[in-house]
Design an enzyme around this catalytic site. Structure first.
Site, PDB file in Angstrom:
ATOM      1  N   CYS A  27       0.811  -1.221   0.000  1.00  0.00           N
ATOM      2  CA  CYS A  27       0.000   0.000   0.000  1.00  0.00           C
ATOM      3  C   CYS A  27       0.840   1.264   0.000  1.00  0.00           C
ATOM      4  O   CYS A  27       0.524   2.238  -0.689  1.00  0.00           O
ATOM      5  CB  CYS A  27      -0.980  -0.004   1.166  1.00  0.00           C
ATOM      6  N   HIS A  74      -1.746   1.577   7.324  1.00  0.00           N
ATOM      7  CA  HIS A  74      -2.221   1.617   5.942  1.00  0.00           C
ATOM      8  C   HIS A  74      -2.205   3.059   5.437  1.00  0.00           C
ATOM      9  O   HIS A  74      -2.406   3.997   6.212  1.00  0.00           O
ATOM     10  CB  HIS A  74      -3.640   1.036   5.862  1.00  0.00           C
ATOM     11  N   ASP A  94      -7.895   4.447  -3.045  1.00  0.00           N
ATOM     12  CA  ASP A  94      -6.985   3.516  -2.377  1.00  0.00           C
ATOM     13  C   ASP A  94      -6.650   2.383  -3.336  1.00  0.00           C
ATOM     14  O   ASP A  94      -7.476   1.510  -3.589  1.00  0.00           O
ATOM     15  CB  ASP A  94      -7.637   2.976  -1.101  1.00  0.00           C
TER      16      ASP A  94
END
Length: 287
Positions: A68, A107, A122
């Site tokens: 991520c 995250h 995202d």
């Protein structure tokens, strides 16, 4: 770093003169269908540097993916270059086994503002059927249907929660279903976040920690996942899965196969367009 080279990497040749929602959606979808979510570096002896040039070289020039912090960092740079009003946010992922969100931020996600409306983008939650395919309007309690399913935000006292309505899996004979907890009900909680803007340097310690922490899923499983036009591919250890969304009216098709070490390498090249420089040691520790 060159934005045209990034466009080539994600196979985007559309118009990008306007920093609007239509262009954002197109860039986002090309990004997630070209750049795998993967943590293979930590399973083949490579260090992951949270540095823009290093991330660009890895993903754009070497045609790798990233986790991520890498894939969203690259997307942040690209959208910023294109003129979007964008900032980085930090999220706390939900741990089903503990039935709780993590205490610490683990995250990265992005917030984009277009004509006064905020959207969450995202590209780094792609290890399974929980990757969004569209920018999500930042509004509480509204179902936002997408091809992968129905997502929604719930806001409570300044904390936002992302969740997804589960869909059934149709598993052909000979395949092994993905594990899940039926007692968790019909809703899968994904992560929480606040709207406090972050800087990429705020994640340097996390980036270093996740590469050595022994009890994280990233250490226990070598993961490579890529969104397709109708579902996704996922390689976890030696298990290759292919999901096709809405195969039946109320179910997604899930097919899984177990690979040999040689087939793992071939699958990385054929399905994910990844050729590793170092030898991968596949890992898939249960639990």
């Amino acid at each position: 770093m060159n934005i045209q080279e990034y466009f080539s990497r994600i196979s985007f040749d559309g118009s990008h003169k306007d920093a609007d929602l239509q262009t954002l959606t197109a860039i986002f979808q090309h990004h997630i269908q070209a750049i795998p979510f993967e943590n293979l570096s930590m399973h083949c002896g490579e260090t992951i540097d949270l540095d823009l040039q290093a991330t660009y070289n890895k993903i754009v020039k070497k045609k790798r993916g990233g986790w991520c912090m890498e894939t969203n960092y690259l997307l942040f740079w690209a959208l910023k270059e294109m003129g979007y009003d964008i900032c980085v946010l930090g999220g706390n992922s939900y741990e089903p086994a503990k039935k709780a969100y993590t205490d610490e931020i683990n995250h990265i996600l992005l917030k984009v503002v277009i004509k006064g409306s905020s959207y969450i983008v995202d590209a780094g939650f792609g290890g399974g059927p929980y990757q969004t395919w569209l920018p999500m309007l930042l509004i509480s309690g509204k179902d936002q249907p997408q091809i992968p399913g129905i997502f929604r935000f719930i806001e409570d006292n300044g904390i936002w929660y992302l969740e997804k309505v589960k869909r059934k899996h149709y598993v052909p004979e000979g395949s092994v279903p993905l594990t899940d907890n039926p007692e968790m009900g019909n809703i899968r909680k994904l992560y929480s976040f606040t709207l406090e803007p972050k800087h990429i340097d705020d994640f340097q310690e996390l980036n270093a920690y996740l590469q050595v922490a022994p009890d994280t899923i990233l250490q226990k499983k070598s993961i490579c996942s890529l969104q397709t036009t109708d579902g996704f591919y996922a390689l976890v250890g030696w298990t290759f899965s292919e999901m096709k969304y809405k195969y039946k009216e109320d179910a997604d098709l899930l097919q899984t196969t177990t690979l040999t070490d040689e087939e793992v390498e071939k699958t990385l090249k054929d399905k994910f367009n990844i050729v590793l420089e170092n030898k991968l040691i596949p890992v898939n520790v249960r639990g």
